[in-house]
Structures are given as C-alpha cells and as structure tokens.
Design an enzyme around this catalytic site. Sequence first.
Site, PDB file in Angstrom:
ATOM      1  N   THR A  62      48.624  51.202  -9.621  1.00 51.54           N
ATOM      2  CA  THR A  62      49.180  52.545  -9.527  1.00 51.54           C
ATOM      3  C   THR A  62      48.148  53.493  -8.935  1.00 51.54           C
ATOM      4  OG1 THR A  62      50.421  54.222 -10.728  1.00 51.54           O
ATOM      5  CG2 THR A  62      48.751  53.061 -12.004  1.00 51.54           C
ATOM      6  N   LYS A  66      47.143  52.058  -4.569  1.00 55.61           N
ATOM      7  CA  LYS A  66      48.208  51.251  -3.959  1.00 55.61           C
ATOM      8  C   LYS A  66      47.957  50.884  -2.505  1.00 55.61           C
ATOM      9  CE  LYS A  66      51.958  52.710  -6.938  1.00 55.61           C
ATOM     10  NZ  LYS A  66      53.318  53.240  -7.062  1.00 55.61           N
ATOM     11  N   ASN A  87      52.349  47.565  -5.096  1.00 55.11           N
ATOM     12  CA  ASN A  87      52.325  47.992  -6.504  1.00 55.11           C
ATOM     13  C   ASN A  87      52.240  46.819  -7.477  1.00 55.11           C
ATOM     14  OD1 ASN A  87      55.212  47.487  -5.947  1.00 55.11           O
ATOM     15  ND2 ASN A  87      55.431  48.104  -8.073  1.00 55.11           N
ATOM     16  N   ASP A 102      58.384  49.135  -5.679  1.00 53.32           N
ATOM     17  CA  ASP A 102      58.738  50.547  -5.860  1.00 53.32           C
ATOM     18  C   ASP A 102      60.036  50.870  -5.117  1.00 53.32           C
ATOM     19  OD1 ASP A 102      56.634  51.309  -7.477  1.00 53.32           O
ATOM     20  OD2 ASP A 102      55.321  51.830  -5.802  1.00 53.32           O
ATOM     21  N   GLY A 128      53.366  61.059   0.274  1.00 53.96           N
ATOM     22  CA  GLY A 128      52.245  60.266  -0.241  1.00 53.96           C
ATOM     23  C   GLY A 128      52.690  58.816  -0.320  1.00 53.96           C
ATOM     24  N   GLY A 129      51.988  58.014  -1.117  1.00 55.50           N
ATOM     25  CA  GLY A 129      52.294  56.592  -1.230  1.00 55.50           C
ATOM     26  C   GLY A 129      53.709  56.337  -1.743  1.00 55.50           C
ATOM     27  N   ALA A 130      54.115  57.068  -2.754  1.00 55.21           N
ATOM     28  CA  ALA A 130      55.433  56.850  -3.353  1.00 55.21           C
ATOM     29  C   ALA A 130      56.534  57.203  -2.356  1.00 55.21           C
ATOM     30  CB  ALA A 130      55.575  57.698  -4.609  1.00 55.21           C
ATOM     31  N   GLU A 154      50.508  67.785   9.722  1.00 53.03           N
ATOM     32  CA  GLU A 154      49.866  66.721  10.536  1.00 53.03           C
ATOM     33  C   GLU A 154      50.186  65.335   9.994  1.00 53.03           C
ATOM     34  OE1 GLU A 154      48.558  69.957   9.662  1.00 53.03           O
ATOM     35  OE2 GLU A 154      46.591  69.090   9.161  1.00 53.03           O
TER      36      GLU A 154
HETATM   37  P1  ATR Z   1      51.510  59.445  -4.387  1.00 50.88           P
HETATM   38  O1  ATR Z   1      50.714  58.381  -3.699  1.00 50.88           O
HETATM   39  O2  ATR Z   1      51.648  59.209  -5.862  1.00 50.88           O
HETATM   40  O3  ATR Z   1      52.834  59.685  -3.764  1.00 50.88           O
HETATM   41  P2  ATR Z   1      49.828  61.381  -3.123  1.00 50.88           P
HETATM   42  O4  ATR Z   1      49.489  60.380  -2.094  1.00 50.88           O
HETATM   43  O5  ATR Z   1      48.723  62.119  -3.754  1.00 50.88           O
HETATM   44  O6  ATR Z   1      50.661  60.766  -4.304  1.00 50.88           O
HETATM   45  O7  ATR Z   1      50.862  62.382  -2.436  1.00 50.88           O
HETATM   46  C1  ATR Z   1      51.128  63.552  -2.979  1.00 50.88           C
HETATM   47  C2  ATR Z   1      52.166  64.302  -2.101  1.00 50.88           C
HETATM   48  O8  ATR Z   1      52.464  65.463  -2.844  1.00 50.88           O
HETATM   49  C3  ATR Z   1      51.674  64.739  -0.743  1.00 50.88           C
HETATM   50  O9  ATR Z   1      52.774  64.784   0.127  1.00 50.88           O
HETATM   51  C4  ATR Z   1      51.166  66.147  -1.027  1.00 50.88           C
HETATM   52  O10 ATR Z   1      51.218  67.024   0.079  1.00 50.88           O
HETATM   53  P3  ATR Z   1      49.982  67.137   1.132  1.00 50.88           P
HETATM   54  O11 ATR Z   1      50.106  65.952   2.032  1.00 50.88           O
HETATM   55  O12 ATR Z   1      50.232  68.410   1.831  1.00 50.88           O
HETATM   56  O13 ATR Z   1      48.744  67.135   0.310  1.00 50.88           O
HETATM   57  C5  ATR Z   1      52.194  66.603  -2.033  1.00 50.88           C
HETATM   58  N1  ATR Z   1      51.730  67.680  -2.904  1.00 50.88           N
HETATM   59  C6  ATR Z   1      50.798  67.619  -3.875  1.00 50.88           C
HETATM   60  N2  ATR Z   1      50.674  68.820  -4.478  1.00 50.88           N
HETATM   61  C7  ATR Z   1      51.564  69.651  -3.879  1.00 50.88           C
HETATM   62  C8  ATR Z   1      51.921  71.022  -4.050  1.00 50.88           C
HETATM   63  N3  ATR Z   1      51.343  71.782  -4.978  1.00 50.88           N
HETATM   64  N4  ATR Z   1      52.887  71.534  -3.269  1.00 50.88           N
HETATM   65  C9  ATR Z   1      53.478  70.778  -2.305  1.00 50.88           C
HETATM   66  N5  ATR Z   1      53.176  69.486  -2.079  1.00 50.88           N
HETATM   67  C10 ATR Z   1      52.237  68.924  -2.861  1.00 50.88           C
END
Ligand code: ATR
Length: 265
Positions: A62, A66, A87, A102, A128-130, A154
């Site tokens: 997790t 991942k 995962n 997942d 993000g990853g999920a 980006e």
């Molecule tokens: P995971 O792998 O669990 O999905 P992650 O890779 O940390 O977690 O991804 C988090 C996602 O949540 C990203 O899309 C992040 O946006 P950024 O790419 O701009 O960082 C988004 N995220 C995290 N905090 C946020 C917030 N306060 N408002 C909007 N998006 C947020």
Amino acid sequence: MKKAYVIGSNVKESLSPLIFKYWFKQNKIVGEYLPREIEPENFNEELKKILEEGGVCGFNVTMPFKERVIKEIDMVDEHSKKIGAVNFVSKTENGWIGQNTDWIGFSKAINIKRAALNKKIAVVVGYGGASKAVIYALKKENFKEIKVFNRTEEKIHHLKKERGVTPINLKHLKDHLLEADLVINTTPANALQSILTQKETIKSMAFDIVYRPEETDFLSYFDKEKRLYGISMLVYQAAPCFEEWFGVKPSIDQGLFDLLGDYIK
Ligand code: ATR
C-alpha cells in the site's frame, strides 16, 4: 503455517488484517497476515528481509510503495504493467510476481449498483496511484468518456493521447459535475468543498476511495442511495489475494461488512 504481510508507511491502522482474520476463521485456515510498517527510506532493506524470510507466501503493498515495488520483484502481470502499480506480490516457482487487484476491487464495488449506473461519463478527481487503477477499471467497464481532474495539470497532460480520456484542471470541476454519471474521489481531500458553497445534492452516482469514515464529506454532496463506499473496494481487492495465497475463494458476506462497519463509523 503460511504467512503474508501488508506493507506500507502507515499500515498500523489498516483494516486488511481484520479481513484476513475473518476469512481465516470462516475457512478454518491457520494462517498469519500482519501489518508491517516501513519508512520510505528503509524500503529496499526491509523489502529484502521479507523476500528472504521463510514461510512468506506473499504481501500486499500500500501507500507509498505500489509503484516503487515493481523494480524490486521478478515480474508483474499485464494489468499491473498497464496500470504502473502493484498491490499484491506472491511467491511462485519462478520468483516474486506482482499483480494488481485494485482495479478489480473498484469494478466490483461500482457494480454493486450496476442497475442504476449509467456507464457513460465518469469524472475522476485526482491522479495518484489509486486513480490509475480506477481509470483502468473504468475503461474495462466501457465508460464512453473518462474525465480526469487534477490540481497539478502537468501530471495529467499526457492523458490527452488516450482515447476516451480527457485531462482537465481541477479548477474546472464544477462545470462537469452536472453531466457526470459517476464521480470518483481518489484524493485524500474533498475537492467539492471549495467549489460548492453549500451541501448541494449532485444527481450523479458517487464513489469515494477513502473508506474511513464511511460517510465522507465528499459523499455527503450526493444522494444517500447514490453513494458507493471505498470499503467494498478494499474487501473486493483482498479476496483474490486470499484465494491465491491460501487456496480458498473467501465468501464476502454481510458479517464481514458489519465487522468492518464498527471500525469505520
Ligand atoms: P495515491 O497513490 O494513494 O492515489 P497519491 O499518489 O499521493 O495517492 O495521489 C494523491 C492525489 O490526490 C494526487 O492527484 C494529488 O494531486 P496533485 O497531483 O496535484 O498533488 C491529489 N491531492 C492530494 N491532496 C489534495 C488536495 N488538498 N486537493 C486536491 N488534490 C489533492
């Protein structure tokens, strides 16, 4: 006795050990499934210990490992390769194989309400990853259009090349909520809070990957009967792992959801 782990940087609170314990009991299996907390800076060293430890049949992976774990194992399945994340990792005769369930968990979770779900326009908040596993599953479910919103533009630019996927800056989310059939939150935050002034009820179906608390602030903007909960994804992604490691297809019953319900109130 076979042993498995869940590894991550914050797994003390993980509900996966509870799920496995429930299935061990249900199937009268003597097994072990333990959380193993790893600091990102010790990842390679700690992972090496697990790979060399006797009796380990596999481990779940997790946050935030991942993607990183892929480089450290022998092979990955086609889904993980396409998603770019793993995962669960299993010991095989040919070495350690990484897989991704997942996306399976997400597909099963949204199909709980398939009769009411129009698989046309999906809005995915976060990348993000999920989110990558969610997008993969939405494609497999044949959604016509997948709109991906992210705060950092980006990171999603490259999605323009993918058929049926539209990357959009998070600040435009509000304009797309009305026509969405399914809105999915994959971020730890509630992106709706800053764009909707009050708790308006959005007509779409909603899924929050965050499972604790069950009724998240994000879900509170949607009709109660249109809400889909992250906890079902957690359970459905775990079932194939249990089956592969312990040789029995576990049954996903109400007793399990009642048990987990006490931990996510
Ligand atoms: P995971 O792998 O669990 O999905 P992650 O890779 O940390 O977690 O991804 C988090 C996602 O949540 C990203 O899309 C992040 O946006 P950024 O790419 O701009 O960082 C988004 N995220 C995290 N905090 C946020 C917030 N306060 N408002 C909007 N998006 C947020």
